[in-house]
Write a protein that holds these residues in place. Structure first.
Motif: not given
Length: 398
Positions: A32-34, A46-47, A103-105, A127-129
């Motif tokens: 589940x990524x943007x 990349x992910x 997800x990314x954000x 990869x959200x941080x």
């Protein structure tokens, strides 16, 4: 009336057929990524590449676990919180995935946490941080393979060697990633004697940093000792280059920032000798998994793996380890297998902390080296910062 043995035989045959059919079903995992509509799209791609390579590596090229094929289902969040929640619910419900990764954000991902709890299915955050993704508002279905803001900032603080002579102004984006990052940086400096003189928060997508920079200059210029502007910006806009163009050296001010993806590293050539901390640079880790990733990525994509390629691979390897370890392929058995689980990644060993499911992992202290034969600035390794050197706060306690 049918004879009893025929009834039993039919039941056993039916059960066997059902079991065989189940055994042939794929293990469905949602990514589940943007992948459209945002500058962070490159992170997602990349992910995704890293995740696919990780499945390949961890299954010896078969793409199978326990005799069942892993099927990856792609869901595009479009970087919109409402879309993200809808596609994750669709993945858990209609698609019947076993678990999801994304997800990314950080801001978008935060809205996914209650969806995982509602469906009682695992979401591996990558990869959200932001620290808050495993914080008090998180839940037991969330596991996080990506590093968190506290790791970024504690490693960054160690790289700055803080003491009472250090004065810092910070620049960050005004959303979960930036806010959590500066909160963690402040905590990392606590007790060191260093002082944060100003915090500046800018909207995502900002390209003009003049006003914020002038305020940071004013906060620092009259201080005695070492003066540093610490930048924690994930997006574009080139804040480091634009701040550097305003000549902070006039006031004896340095710039420091964490590492970034390869397409951004050419801008670091303007700050040779700058020290900071980075999550991953392909030359830093020394282990078999990273050797394979670097070699394979170079062969297939004509270039080295990047930040989030390594992260995607780490998430995939966690998935395969969990699937192989769990007594059953269902949520509760997976949670039991994953709490406290250690596994190998391109960054070395990671471990899911049982309390909040954050993956503890190494970071890397770097010093920028400029080589005319390399397109980007090289974040040359100073040393690996081990997990036990960082006091990462526990987020969720239930």
């Amino acid at each position: 009336m049918k004879p009893l043995f025929r009834t039993l035989a039919g039941a056993v045959a039916g059960l066997a057929m059902g079991t065989a059919a189940w055994a042939d079903d794929p293990i469905k995992i949602a990514l589940v990524h943007g992948i459209s509509g945002h500058s962070f799209e490159v992170f997602s791609k990349q992910a995704q590449t890293g995740f696919e390579l990780g499945i390949e590596y961890a299954t010896d090229g078969t793409g199978m676990v326990k005799g069942r094929k892993i099927e990856i289902i792609h869901k595009d969040t479009q970087f919109k919180p409402d879309v993200a929640r809808a596609v994750l619910a669709e993945a858990y419900g209609d698609d019947e995935v076993l678990l999801a990764v994304g997800a990314t954000s950080s801001g978008v991902t935060k809205g996914l946490l209650p969806i995982a709890e509602e469906y009682e299915k695992i979401l591996i955050v990558e990869p959200a941080v932001a620290d808050s993704l495993t914080g008090p508002d998180s839940n037991r279905y969330i596991f996080k393979t990506s590093r968190n803001s506290s790791m970024d900032m504690q490693a960054q603080a160690l790289a700055l060697k803080p003491d009472e002579n250090l004065h810092v102004a910070t620049l960050a984006e005004d959303y979960a990633f930036g806010r959590d990052g500066i909160k963690a940086f402040r905590a990392a400096l606590d007790g060191s004697g260093a002082t944060i003189e100003a915090e500046e928060y800018i909207p995502q997508g900002t390209t003009d940093f003049t006003a914020a920079t002038e305020r940071m200059f004013n906060a620092l210029k009259d201080k005695e000792g070492r003066k540093v502007i610490m930048i924690y910006v994930a997006g574009g806009g080139d804040p480091m280059g634009k701040i550097q163009a305003m000549q902070p050296e006039r006031f004896g001010i340095e710039i420091s920032t964490g590492g970034h993806i390869l397409p951004v590293l050419p801008t670091y050539k303007r700050v040779p000798g700058m020290e900071g901390a980075i999550y991953y640079y392909y030359e830093a880790p020394k282990n078999e998994v990273n050797d394979w990733l670097v070699k394979t990525h170079q062969e297939r994509f004509d270039g080295p793996p990047d930040f989030f390629t390594a992260g995607g691979m780490a998430a995939a390897m966690a998935v395969v380890k969990a699937l192989n370890t769990a007594e059953e392929l269902e949520t509760e058995a997976l949670i039991t297998a994953m709490e406290g689980m250690s596994w190998e990644t391109p960054k070395g060993t990671m471990t899911f902390r049982p309390e909040d499911h954050q993956a503890l992992q190494s970071m890397y202290h770097f010093k920028i080296k400029v080589d005319e034969n390399v397109d980007w600035a090289i974040p040359e390794l100073v040393r690996e910062i081990k997990p036990e050197e960082m006091n990462i706060p526990v987020g969720r306690n239930n």
